[in-house]
Write an enzyme that holds these catalytic residues in place. Sequence first.
Site, PDB file in Angstrom:
ATOM      1  N   ARG A  88       0.806  -1.216   0.000  1.00 20.81           N
ATOM      2  CA  ARG A  88       0.000   0.000   0.000  1.00 20.81           C
ATOM      3  C   ARG A  88       0.838   1.264   0.000  1.00 20.81           C
ATOM      4  O   ARG A  88       0.289   2.357   0.063  1.00 20.81           O
ATOM      5  CB  ARG A  88      -0.824   0.017   1.276  1.00 20.81           C
ATOM      6  CG  ARG A  88      -2.271  -0.316   1.068  1.00 20.81           C
ATOM      7  CD  ARG A  88      -2.858  -0.312   2.463  1.00 20.81           C
ATOM      8  NE  ARG A  88      -4.222   0.079   2.461  1.00 20.81           N
ATOM      9  CZ  ARG A  88      -5.230  -0.758   2.323  1.00 20.81           C
ATOM     10  NH1 ARG A  88      -5.032  -2.022   2.115  1.00 20.81           N
ATOM     11  NH2 ARG A  88      -6.464  -0.309   2.389  1.00 20.81           N
ATOM     12  N   ARG A 153     -18.892  -2.584   8.252  1.00 25.53           N
ATOM     13  CA  ARG A 153     -17.549  -2.376   8.799  1.00 25.53           C
ATOM     14  C   ARG A 153     -17.462  -1.047   9.523  1.00 25.53           C
ATOM     15  O   ARG A 153     -18.032  -0.062   9.108  1.00 25.53           O
ATOM     16  CB  ARG A 153     -16.518  -2.420   7.661  1.00 25.53           C
ATOM     17  CG  ARG A 153     -15.798  -3.741   7.575  1.00 25.53           C
ATOM     18  CD  ARG A 153     -15.005  -3.874   6.315  1.00 25.53           C
ATOM     19  NE  ARG A 153     -13.969  -2.867   6.143  1.00 25.53           N
ATOM     20  CZ  ARG A 153     -13.085  -2.882   5.155  1.00 25.53           C
ATOM     21  NH1 ARG A 153     -13.110  -3.858   4.264  1.00 25.53           N
ATOM     22  NH2 ARG A 153     -12.181  -1.942   5.053  1.00 25.53           N
ATOM     23  N   ARG A 164      -9.436   7.341   4.320  1.00 30.22           N
ATOM     24  CA  ARG A 164      -8.890   6.215   3.553  1.00 30.22           C
ATOM     25  C   ARG A 164      -8.603   6.633   2.109  1.00 30.22           C
ATOM     26  O   ARG A 164      -7.602   6.218   1.524  1.00 30.22           O
ATOM     27  CB  ARG A 164      -9.869   5.030   3.593  1.00 30.22           C
ATOM     28  CG  ARG A 164      -9.892   4.345   4.965  1.00 30.22           C
ATOM     29  CD  ARG A 164     -11.163   3.562   5.201  1.00 30.22           C
ATOM     30  NE  ARG A 164     -11.359   2.476   4.280  1.00 30.22           N
ATOM     31  CZ  ARG A 164     -12.540   1.881   4.078  1.00 30.22           C
ATOM     32  NH1 ARG A 164     -13.610   2.272   4.762  1.00 30.22           N
ATOM     33  NH2 ARG A 164     -12.627   0.896   3.227  1.00 30.22           N
TER      34      ARG A 164
HETATM   35  P1  AP5 Z   1      -8.816  -3.021   3.615  1.00 35.03           P
HETATM   36  O1  AP5 Z   1      -9.670  -4.017   4.268  1.00 35.03           O
HETATM   37  O2  AP5 Z   1      -7.830  -3.454   2.623  1.00 35.03           O
HETATM   38  O3  AP5 Z   1      -9.752  -1.891   3.022  1.00 35.03           O
HETATM   39  P2  AP5 Z   1      -9.622  -0.944   1.711  1.00 35.03           P
HETATM   40  O4  AP5 Z   1      -8.358  -0.960   0.958  1.00 35.03           O
HETATM   41  O5  AP5 Z   1     -10.067   0.358   2.206  1.00 35.03           O
HETATM   42  O6  AP5 Z   1     -10.492  -1.612   0.692  1.00 35.03           O
HETATM   43  P3  AP5 Z   1     -11.928  -2.159   0.924  1.00 35.03           P
HETATM   44  O7  AP5 Z   1     -11.867  -3.537   1.508  1.00 35.03           O
HETATM   45  O8  AP5 Z   1     -12.735  -1.144   1.650  1.00 35.03           O
HETATM   46  O9  AP5 Z   1     -12.446  -2.169  -0.570  1.00 35.03           O
HETATM   47  P4  AP5 Z   1     -12.411  -3.306  -1.672  1.00 35.03           P
HETATM   48  O10 AP5 Z   1     -11.630  -2.779  -2.822  1.00 35.03           O
HETATM   49  O11 AP5 Z   1     -12.033  -4.636  -1.127  1.00 35.03           O
HETATM   50  O12 AP5 Z   1     -13.940  -3.280  -2.104  1.00 35.03           O
HETATM   51  P5  AP5 Z   1     -15.089  -4.397  -2.003  1.00 35.03           P
HETATM   52  O13 AP5 Z   1     -14.825  -5.488  -2.964  1.00 35.03           O
HETATM   53  O14 AP5 Z   1     -15.388  -4.773  -0.610  1.00 35.03           O
HETATM   54  O15 AP5 Z   1      -8.014  -2.191   4.742  1.00 35.03           O
HETATM   55  C1  AP5 Z   1      -8.666  -1.716   5.894  1.00 35.03           C
HETATM   56  C2  AP5 Z   1      -7.668  -1.048   6.817  1.00 35.03           C
HETATM   57  O16 AP5 Z   1      -6.674  -2.007   7.246  1.00 35.03           O
HETATM   58  C3  AP5 Z   1      -6.840   0.095   6.209  1.00 35.03           C
HETATM   59  O17 AP5 Z   1      -7.529   1.315   6.275  1.00 35.03           O
HETATM   60  C4  AP5 Z   1      -5.597   0.064   7.089  1.00 35.03           C
HETATM   61  O18 AP5 Z   1      -5.839   0.687   8.329  1.00 35.03           O
HETATM   62  C5  AP5 Z   1      -5.392  -1.423   7.337  1.00 35.03           C
HETATM   63  N1  AP5 Z   1      -4.522  -2.035   6.323  1.00 35.03           N
HETATM   64  C6  AP5 Z   1      -4.866  -2.959   5.390  1.00 35.03           C
HETATM   65  N2  AP5 Z   1      -3.827  -3.282   4.600  1.00 35.03           N
HETATM   66  C7  AP5 Z   1      -2.782  -2.531   5.045  1.00 35.03           C
HETATM   67  C8  AP5 Z   1      -1.433  -2.389   4.623  1.00 35.03           C
HETATM   68  N3  AP5 Z   1      -0.951  -3.087   3.569  1.00 35.03           N
HETATM   69  N4  AP5 Z   1      -0.648  -1.542   5.307  1.00 35.03           N
HETATM   70  C9  AP5 Z   1      -1.100  -0.848   6.359  1.00 35.03           C
HETATM   71  N5  AP5 Z   1      -2.379  -0.896   6.796  1.00 35.03           N
HETATM   72  C10 AP5 Z   1      -3.208  -1.752   6.146  1.00 35.03           C
HETATM   73  O19 AP5 Z   1     -16.300  -3.530  -2.595  1.00 35.03           O
HETATM   74  C11 AP5 Z   1     -16.771  -2.351  -1.942  1.00 35.03           C
HETATM   75  C12 AP5 Z   1     -18.285  -2.181  -2.143  1.00 35.03           C
HETATM   76  O20 AP5 Z   1     -18.555  -1.964  -3.531  1.00 35.03           O
HETATM   77  C13 AP5 Z   1     -19.117  -3.408  -1.741  1.00 35.03           C
HETATM   78  O21 AP5 Z   1     -20.324  -2.976  -1.202  1.00 35.03           O
HETATM   79  C14 AP5 Z   1     -19.325  -4.161  -3.052  1.00 35.03           C
HETATM   80  O22 AP5 Z   1     -20.502  -4.940  -3.046  1.00 35.03           O
HETATM   81  C15 AP5 Z   1     -19.409  -2.989  -4.045  1.00 35.03           C
HETATM   82  N6  AP5 Z   1     -18.929  -3.343  -5.376  1.00 35.03           N
HETATM   83  C16 AP5 Z   1     -17.872  -4.150  -5.704  1.00 35.03           C
HETATM   84  N7  AP5 Z   1     -17.727  -4.244  -7.037  1.00 35.03           N
HETATM   85  C17 AP5 Z   1     -18.698  -3.459  -7.577  1.00 35.03           C
HETATM   86  C18 AP5 Z   1     -19.074  -3.139  -8.916  1.00 35.03           C
HETATM   87  N8  AP5 Z   1     -18.411  -3.654  -9.978  1.00 35.03           N
HETATM   88  N9  AP5 Z   1     -20.119  -2.291  -9.095  1.00 35.03           N
HETATM   89  C19 AP5 Z   1     -20.790  -1.767  -8.029  1.00 35.03           C
HETATM   90  N10 AP5 Z   1     -20.500  -2.063  -6.752  1.00 35.03           N
HETATM   91  C20 AP5 Z   1     -19.454  -2.888  -6.523  1.00 35.03           C
HETATM   92 MG    MG Z   2     -11.447  -5.367   0.787  1.00 32.93          MG
END
Ligand code: AP5
Ligand code: MG
Length: 206
Positions: A88, A153, A164
């Site tokens: 990241r 969440r 974020r």
């Molecule tokens: P993390 O859990 O990785 O969260 P994020 O990067 O903020 O990403 P998300 O999980 O929120 O999004 P996603 O891309 O997975 O989307 P999703 O598929 O769920 O990290 C959380 C925290 O942990 C960080 O803030 C940090 O504090 C820590 N952390 C993690 N990794 C770290 C690292 N390497 N270093 C340091 N700290 C770290 O989809 C989202 C939504 O959109 C869902 O509702 C889904 O149904 C919808 N959706 C999905 N695809 C579509 C589509 N094609 N069209 C419409 N809606 C859609």
């Molecule tokens: Mg995720």
Amino acid sequence: MNIILLGAPGAGKGTQATKISEKYRLPHISTGDIFRDNIKRQTPVGLLAKSYTDNGKLVPDEVTCEIVKGRLEADDCKNGYLLDGFPRNLFQAETLESFSKADAVLNIDVDLSLLMARLCGRRVCKDCGESYHVDFLGGKTVCERCGGELYQRKDDNEETVGNRLKVYSEQTAPLIAYYSERNVLLNIDGVGAIDEVFARIVAALK
Ligand code: AP5
Ligand code: MG
Ligand code: ZN
């Protein structure tokens, strides 16, 4: 095959990871899921990570990199892995490169203006981790795959999502150029139906 999923919060990394992991038989390794699991179990890592994840800040690199290094040494990673949410920032990318090379980096590209609504409407299965969106659930409150209860969440609120997205733009987005220079970047248009996005990924990996 070693695959990295890159993309802003809410771009669909977790959603696509489930499908990629099934099709290519790769272990899905999400650092966010690892931290949430540790927080739930109140482990030392969880106690440390909580204040960062609650505020949308990155957990310190030393902790995160050590977890990933250990995880990639496990037997199930012998034939490849699917990393979701790691690396990241540049430090994490360079650390990863010191012990493992990515074959493909899928950059799921979604305009940042769409992400607030995706994240604030997300619901996650507490048993299998599958993500849903309230707009497509039709009032259902349990998981379609396993019947588990759905929850929101703690970091999916407007203020934390704002943080974020800022962290993403400042620290993670530079990795697009980093991996492009290494000729492993595959840009995926992340707007459209979930299956359409997945079809683009499969085509790009051919
Ligand atoms: P993390 O859990 O990785 O969260 P994020 O990067 O903020 O990403 P998300 O999980 O929120 O999004 P996603 O891309 O997975 O989307 P999703 O598929 O769920 O990290 C959380 C925290 O942990 C960080 O803030 C940090 O504090 C820590 N952390 C993690 N990794 C770290 C690292 N390497 N270093 C340091 N700290 C770290 O989809 C989202 C939504 O959109 C869902 O509702 C889904 O149904 C919808 N959706 C999905 N695809 C579509 C589509 N094609 N069209 C419409 N809606 C859609
Ligand atoms: Mg995720
Ligand atoms: Zn489930």
